[in-house]
Design a protein around this motif. Structure first.
Motif, short mmCIF file in Angstrom:
data_model
loop_
_atom_site.label_atom_id
_atom_site.label_comp_id
_atom_site.label_asym_id
_atom_site.label_seq_id
_atom_site.Cartn_x
_atom_site.Cartn_y
_atom_site.Cartn_z
N ARG A 1 -5.18 35.36 -1.58
CA ARG A 1 -6.03 35.32 -0.39
C ARG A 1 -6.13 36.69 0.25
N ASP A 2 -5.01 37.43 0.28
CA ASP A 2 -5.05 38.79 0.80
C ASP A 2 -5.92 39.69 -0.09
N ILE A 3 -5.86 39.46 -1.39
CA ILE A 3 -6.70 40.24 -2.30
C ILE A 3 -8.17 39.99 -2.01
N LEU A 4 -8.52 38.74 -1.85
CA LEU A 4 -9.92 38.40 -1.55
C LEU A 4 -10.33 38.98 -0.21
N ALA A 5 -9.41 38.96 0.76
CA ALA A 5 -9.71 39.50 2.09
C ALA A 5 -9.97 41.00 2.04
N ARG A 6 -9.34 41.67 1.10
CA ARG A 6 -9.56 43.11 0.95
C ARG A 6 -11.00 43.41 0.51
N TYR A 7 -11.50 42.62 -0.40
CA TYR A 7 -12.77 42.97 -1.04
C TYR A 7 -14.00 42.26 -0.48
N TYR A 8 -13.80 41.17 0.27
CA TYR A 8 -14.93 40.44 0.86
C TYR A 8 -14.64 40.27 2.35
N THR A 9 -15.47 40.84 3.18
CA THR A 9 -15.19 40.92 4.62
C THR A 9 -15.66 39.66 5.36
N ASP A 10 -14.76 39.13 6.20
CA ASP A 10 -15.08 38.03 7.13
C ASP A 10 -15.64 36.78 6.45
N VAL A 11 -15.17 36.49 5.24
CA VAL A 11 -15.59 35.25 4.59
C VAL A 11 -14.54 34.17 4.83
N LYS A 12 -14.93 32.94 4.56
CA LYS A 12 -13.99 31.81 4.62
C LYS A 12 -13.75 31.32 3.20
N ILE A 13 -12.54 30.86 2.96
CA ILE A 13 -12.28 30.18 1.70
C ILE A 13 -12.24 28.70 2.03
N GLU A 14 -13.14 27.94 1.44
CA GLU A 14 -13.25 26.51 1.71
C GLU A 14 -13.03 25.72 0.43
N LYS A 15 -12.46 24.54 0.59
CA LYS A 15 -12.19 23.69 -0.56
C LYS A 15 -13.37 22.74 -0.75
N LEU A 16 -14.13 23.00 -1.79
CA LEU A 16 -15.34 22.21 -2.05
C LEU A 16 -15.03 20.85 -2.64
N PHE A 17 -14.00 20.78 -3.48
CA PHE A 17 -13.64 19.50 -4.11
C PHE A 17 -12.16 19.47 -4.42
#
Length: 461
Positions: A445-461
């Motif tokens: 999650r920290d890795i994703l936060a580094r490369y994509y700014t101000d996004v949410k990680i949501e559980k689709l299924f």
């Protein structure tokens, strides 16, 4: 009901599901992946697993925006999407088998055409604009291969390559398109090693799984392959997909650990571009055809773990002039090259570089005319690994650096133009080598936060 109607209903259902997401976190994240980036590479991305063949403030600043709690992600109760993956077009023959009993049906009427056991092979050809199944012509314009029992899992072999899910073949202009209909996470399981490679740290693999899943759903929403009759292709134009034989224990574990998780911005899946190596600074959305606030240029120090981060490509001055001429840039005798010096640590605004320091244009002053050539065009002409480069000039050991942005050419024998570059790929979104570097101390999650700014990680299924 026609296929297009099904697609419209599917898209509407997906949009409805995304309106009620289960939020997991808020984050300031082979193949380079791109539809709206300079040349995706699309997206053609190069991947670390292919030995670098086709982009941040400090980690502390970026990860402060991420929810790094250890709480378990709540289980989603939404149905997993199915993807239609185009494996091949304009085919005249295909051989299928399966590990379970299967049936061949008319794709339009549902009528059974053939029933096969797991021991049977099925050869499908085309003759006189008709499908021929093991020598027997049928009138169906679309055929489907499905398990006899819809509740049973099945693995099909198509031309000796194994795939999960079902198959659909669509007749078109005397040949057919081969489509694998597969659950989204089964698809991601066949993508991960193709795009990142085996043996990478688990947290990097998890970050790649979320990015690949998000990219797939974004591509579906863009309807890039609607006219082709499927959602995504199996090449670098979308994402490289190798089916069951591209799976590994580590890849499937990463998919399972992030099951159903996608990155969203404004309630929609983002353009989750990724690439092999940022070269020390990621690219920003000013390098695309659309403003994407979640793709910003940042320093990426962890990308330095890439042993091939820096590269040089030397081109004789005469060859450079000839290649420019062959692409329509007839400048005559080269007199001067103008490009702002590269400084990724302290970038300064300039008309010829983007905020990431990647080259926007290079100015070539010649005896006949002066031209400005886009950095992406130069990358294609001279086989550069990225547009994050500077230019040196000289001969032998006397190669002079670019100090003031104006490189005067003497046109002496043996003189060479050297492209000094860093990174592999377009530079947008997640750097795979950067993710590998971060994985030593950070979660996905920290890795994703580094490369994509101000996004949410949501559980689709």
């Amino acid at each position: 009901m026609k296929q297009k109607t099904f697609k419209i209903l599917a898209v509407c259902l997906a949009l409805a599901l995304w309106m009620l997401p289960t939020m997991v976190m808020a984050a300031p994240q082979k193949s380079d992946k791109m539809s709206k980036a300079p040349a995706k590479e699309t997206v053609s991305r190069t991947t670390p697993s292919k030995a670098n063949t086709d982009k941040t403030n400090t980690a502390k600043t970026n990860t402060a925006k991420a929810d790094t709690s250890k709480k378990a992600v709540p289980a989603a109760k939404k149905e997993e999407p199915m993807l239609r993956v185009g494996l091949a077009e304009e085919q005249n023959s295909a051989v299928f088998s399966a590990d379970n009993d299967y049936v061949v049906r008319d794709g339009a009427t549902g009528k059974g055409l053939e029933k096969k056991t797991h021991k049977d092979k099925l050869t499908i050809t085309v003759k006189n604009h008709q499908f021929v199944l093991n020598g027997k012509a049928v009138s169906a314009k679309k055929i489907k291969l499905k398990p006899v029992d819809s509740k049973e899992k099945i693995v099909f072999s198509y031309n000796d390559t194994k795939y999960r899910g079902e198959f659909e073949l669509v007749l078109k202009n005397g040949s057919f398109t081969v489509i694998n209909i597969v659950k989204l996470d089964d698809y991601i399981g066949g993508v991960l090693n193709e795009e990142m490679g085996e043996g990478w740290p688990s947290e990097a693999m998890k970050a790649q799984a979320v990015a690949a899943r998000t990219f797939a759903l974004y591509t579906v929403g863009e309807e890039k392959h609607e006219e082709d009759g499927y959602d995504v292709c199996a090449t670098t134009h979308c994402q490289v997909y190798g089916g069951v034989e591209s799976e590994s224990r580590d890849a499937l574990a990463a998919v399972s650990a992030t099951r159903g998780e996608v990155m969203t911005y404004g309630g929609k899946p983002i353009y989750a571009a990724f690439h092999a190596s940022s070269g020390g600074r990621t690219a920003g959305s000013d390098e695309t055809n659309e403003v994407l606030p979640y793709l910003k240029s940042r320093l990426d120090r962890e990308d330095s773990v890439n042993p091939n981060q820096e590269w040089q490509i030397a081109v004789p001055v005469t060859t450079l002039v000839q290649k420019l001429r062959s692409e329509g840039y007839n400048i005559g005798t080269l007199k001067r090259i103008e490009i702002s010096p590269l400084d990724i640590q302290s970038p300064k605004p300039s008309k010829d570089r983007y905020t990431s320091c990647r080259v926007k244009t290079v100015r070539f002053v010649g005896s006949v005319k002066t031209v400005e050539v886009p950095g992406t065009k130069l990358r294609w002409i001279f086989g550069l690994h990225s547009t994050l480069f500077d230019i040196r000039y000289g001969s032998g050991k006397s190669i002079k650096p670019n100090k003031d942005g104006k490189i005067e050419i003497k046109n002496r024998s043996g003189e060479t133009i050297t492209f000094d570059g860093a990174g592999w790929g377009h530079g947008l979104g997640l750097s795979q080598w950067g993710a590998r570097g971060m994985a030593a101390k950070h979660g996905y999650r920290d890795i994703l936060a580094r490369y994509y700014t101000d996004v949410k990680i949501e559980k689709l299924f």
